[in-house]
Scaffold this motif. Sequence first.
Motif, PDB file in Angstrom:
ATOM      1  N   TRP A  15       0.819  -1.208   0.000  1.00 37.60           N
ATOM      2  CA  TRP A  15       0.000   0.000   0.000  1.00 37.60           C
ATOM      3  C   TRP A  15       0.858   1.267   0.000  1.00 37.60           C
ATOM      4  O   TRP A  15       0.624   2.193  -0.777  1.00 37.60           O
ATOM      5  CB  TRP A  15      -0.952  -0.013   1.194  1.00 37.60           C
ATOM      6  CG  TRP A  15      -1.708   1.265   1.345  1.00 37.60           C
ATOM      7  CD1 TRP A  15      -1.525   2.234   2.280  1.00 37.60           C
ATOM      8  CD2 TRP A  15      -2.750   1.745   0.481  1.00 37.60           C
ATOM      9  NE1 TRP A  15      -2.389   3.281   2.067  1.00 37.60           N
ATOM     10  CE2 TRP A  15      -3.151   3.000   0.966  1.00 37.60           C
ATOM     11  CE3 TRP A  15      -3.380   1.232  -0.645  1.00 37.60           C
ATOM     12  CZ2 TRP A  15      -4.156   3.757   0.373  1.00 37.60           C
ATOM     13  CZ3 TRP A  15      -4.388   1.989  -1.250  1.00 37.60           C
ATOM     14  CH2 TRP A  15      -4.762   3.230  -0.740  1.00 37.60           C
ATOM     15  N   ASP A  16       1.873   1.299   0.858  1.00 42.82           N
ATOM     16  CA  ASP A  16       2.723   2.491   0.935  1.00 42.82           C
ATOM     17  C   ASP A  16       3.438   2.754  -0.389  1.00 42.82           C
ATOM     18  O   ASP A  16       3.681   3.912  -0.746  1.00 42.82           O
ATOM     19  CB  ASP A  16       3.737   2.358   2.077  1.00 42.82           C
ATOM     20  CG  ASP A  16       3.068   2.411   3.447  1.00 42.82           C
ATOM     21  OD1 ASP A  16       1.939   2.939   3.548  1.00 42.82           O
ATOM     22  OD2 ASP A  16       3.675   1.927   4.416  1.00 42.82           O
ATOM     23  N   GLY A  49     -11.188  -0.246  -6.128  1.00 40.83           N
ATOM     24  CA  GLY A  49     -10.732  -1.554  -5.686  1.00 40.83           C
ATOM     25  C   GLY A  49     -10.246  -1.531  -4.258  1.00 40.83           C
ATOM     26  O   GLY A  49      -9.779  -0.499  -3.756  1.00 40.83           O
ATOM     27  N   LEU A  50     -10.364  -2.669  -3.624  1.00 44.11           N
ATOM     28  CA  LEU A  50      -9.743  -2.871  -2.325  1.00 44.11           C
ATOM     29  C   LEU A  50      -8.295  -3.264  -2.572  1.00 44.11           C
ATOM     30  O   LEU A  50      -8.031  -4.140  -3.405  1.00 44.11           O
ATOM     31  CB  LEU A  50     -10.448  -3.991  -1.552  1.00 44.11           C
ATOM     32  CG  LEU A  50     -11.882  -3.714  -1.122  1.00 44.11           C
ATOM     33  CD1 LEU A  50     -12.553  -4.998  -0.655  1.00 44.11           C
ATOM     34  CD2 LEU A  50     -11.899  -2.661  -0.016  1.00 44.11           C
ATOM     35  N   PHE A  51      -7.356  -2.636  -1.898  1.00 46.15           N
ATOM     36  CA  PHE A  51      -5.950  -3.010  -1.978  1.00 46.15           C
ATOM     37  C   PHE A  51      -5.716  -3.990  -0.841  1.00 46.15           C
ATOM     38  O   PHE A  51      -5.854  -3.637   0.325  1.00 46.15           O
ATOM     39  CB  PHE A  51      -5.049  -1.785  -1.847  1.00 46.15           C
ATOM     40  CG  PHE A  51      -3.613  -2.061  -2.207  1.00 46.15           C
ATOM     41  CD1 PHE A  51      -3.104  -1.649  -3.424  1.00 46.15           C
ATOM     42  CD2 PHE A  51      -2.771  -2.743  -1.328  1.00 46.15           C
ATOM     43  CE1 PHE A  51      -1.774  -1.895  -3.768  1.00 46.15           C
ATOM     44  CE2 PHE A  51      -1.449  -2.997  -1.659  1.00 46.15           C
ATOM     45  CZ  PHE A  51      -0.948  -2.580  -2.881  1.00 46.15           C
ATOM     46  N   VAL A  61      -6.316  -3.104   3.064  1.00 42.78           N
ATOM     47  CA  VAL A  61      -5.749  -1.977   3.798  1.00 42.78           C
ATOM     48  C   VAL A  61      -6.086  -0.613   3.199  1.00 42.78           C
ATOM     49  O   VAL A  61      -5.912   0.412   3.856  1.00 42.78           O
ATOM     50  CB  VAL A  61      -4.217  -2.106   3.918  1.00 42.78           C
ATOM     51  CG1 VAL A  61      -3.853  -3.331   4.749  1.00 42.78           C
ATOM     52  CG2 VAL A  61      -3.549  -2.153   2.556  1.00 42.78           C
ATOM     53  N   GLY A  62      -6.536  -0.591   1.937  1.00 43.47           N
ATOM     54  CA  GLY A  62      -6.804   0.693   1.302  1.00 43.47           C
ATOM     55  C   GLY A  62      -7.745   0.578   0.131  1.00 43.47           C
ATOM     56  O   GLY A  62      -8.156  -0.520  -0.254  1.00 43.47           O
ATOM     57  N   LYS A  91      -6.403   5.260   2.614  1.00 42.17           N
ATOM     58  CA  LYS A  91      -6.185   4.108   3.488  1.00 42.17           C
ATOM     59  C   LYS A  91      -7.488   3.829   4.230  1.00 42.17           C
ATOM     60  O   LYS A  91      -8.219   4.768   4.595  1.00 42.17           O
ATOM     61  CB  LYS A  91      -5.066   4.438   4.480  1.00 42.17           C
ATOM     62  CG  LYS A  91      -4.624   3.274   5.326  1.00 42.17           C
ATOM     63  CD  LYS A  91      -3.419   3.661   6.171  1.00 42.17           C
ATOM     64  CE  LYS A  91      -2.919   2.455   6.932  1.00 42.17           C
ATOM     65  NZ  LYS A  91      -1.683   2.760   7.653  1.00 42.17           N
ATOM     66  N   LEU A  92      -7.785   2.563   4.451  1.00 41.78           N
ATOM     67  CA  LEU A  92      -8.955   2.223   5.256  1.00 41.78           C
ATOM     68  C   LEU A  92      -8.675   2.603   6.707  1.00 41.78           C
ATOM     69  O   LEU A  92      -7.547   2.426   7.190  1.00 41.78           O
ATOM     70  CB  LEU A  92      -9.263   0.725   5.158  1.00 41.78           C
ATOM     71  CG  LEU A  92      -9.760   0.233   3.794  1.00 41.78           C
ATOM     72  CD1 LEU A  92      -9.890  -1.293   3.794  1.00 41.78           C
ATOM     73  CD2 LEU A  92     -11.084   0.880   3.417  1.00 41.78           C
ATOM     74  N   PRO A  93      -9.667   3.121   7.424  1.00 47.62           N
ATOM     75  CA  PRO A  93      -9.457   3.487   8.825  1.00 47.62           C
ATOM     76  C   PRO A  93      -8.972   2.305   9.664  1.00 47.62           C
ATOM     77  O   PRO A  93      -8.192   2.474  10.597  1.00 47.62           O
ATOM     78  CB  PRO A  93     -10.834   3.954   9.301  1.00 47.62           C
ATOM     79  CG  PRO A  93     -11.552   4.364   8.059  1.00 47.62           C
ATOM     80  CD  PRO A  93     -11.017   3.465   6.963  1.00 47.62           C
ATOM     81  N   ARG A  94      -9.442   1.111   9.287  1.00 45.92           N
ATOM     82  CA  ARG A  94      -9.041  -0.119   9.974  1.00 45.92           C
ATOM     83  C   ARG A  94      -8.960  -1.222   8.934  1.00 45.92           C
ATOM     84  O   ARG A  94      -9.905  -1.411   8.157  1.00 45.92           O
ATOM     85  CB  ARG A  94     -10.097  -0.474  11.031  1.00 45.92           C
ATOM     86  CG  ARG A  94      -9.725  -1.651  11.915  1.00 45.92           C
ATOM     87  CD  ARG A  94     -10.814  -1.961  12.941  1.00 45.92           C
ATOM     88  NE  ARG A  94     -11.943  -2.647  12.356  1.00 45.92           N
ATOM     89  CZ  ARG A  94     -11.962  -3.922  11.975  1.00 45.92           C
ATOM     90  NH1 ARG A  94     -10.888  -4.661  12.065  1.00 45.92           N
ATOM     91  NH2 ARG A  94     -13.053  -4.470  11.473  1.00 45.92           N
TER      92      ARG A  94
END
Length: 140
Positions: A15-16, A49-51, A61-62, A91-94
């Motif tokens: 993600w980063d 999309g979901l990462f 995660v994002g 980024k997803l909060p959680r």
Amino acid sequence: MAYWLFKSEPDVFGWDDLVAKGDAGEEWDGVRNYQARNMMRAMKVGDLGLFYHSNIGKEAVGICEVIAEAHPDSTSDDPKWECVDVRAVRKLPRPVSLEEAKADPRLKDMVLVNNTRLSVQPVTEAEWAVFMELSGDKGA
């Protein structure tokens, strides 16, 4: 708009790494599975999309966005392999783990829950809503 899930090993491209690419994004290259390639061929600019971090973490995660439709994959000389370009949205909060997804009966038919090996997967609107709820994401 359609929804997808993009899986990547975080120690290879996480993600980063996508965030660091900024608005220019990055090719979702190196996919050598016909089913996943065909899903990328169906993607449109603006799809989300979901990462998902595979192997390490096993969690979404994002959120990323498709910014270029299917085109030749620059990592292959074979024209049958194509990819899309994606950029990080937020980024997803959680993070939402695979274990958590498998435990939620609303996700029992999700591709991720039933075929964890496929690197690019469709996500239904209902599944997307569940992931947003579980992650605490209220939208931007």
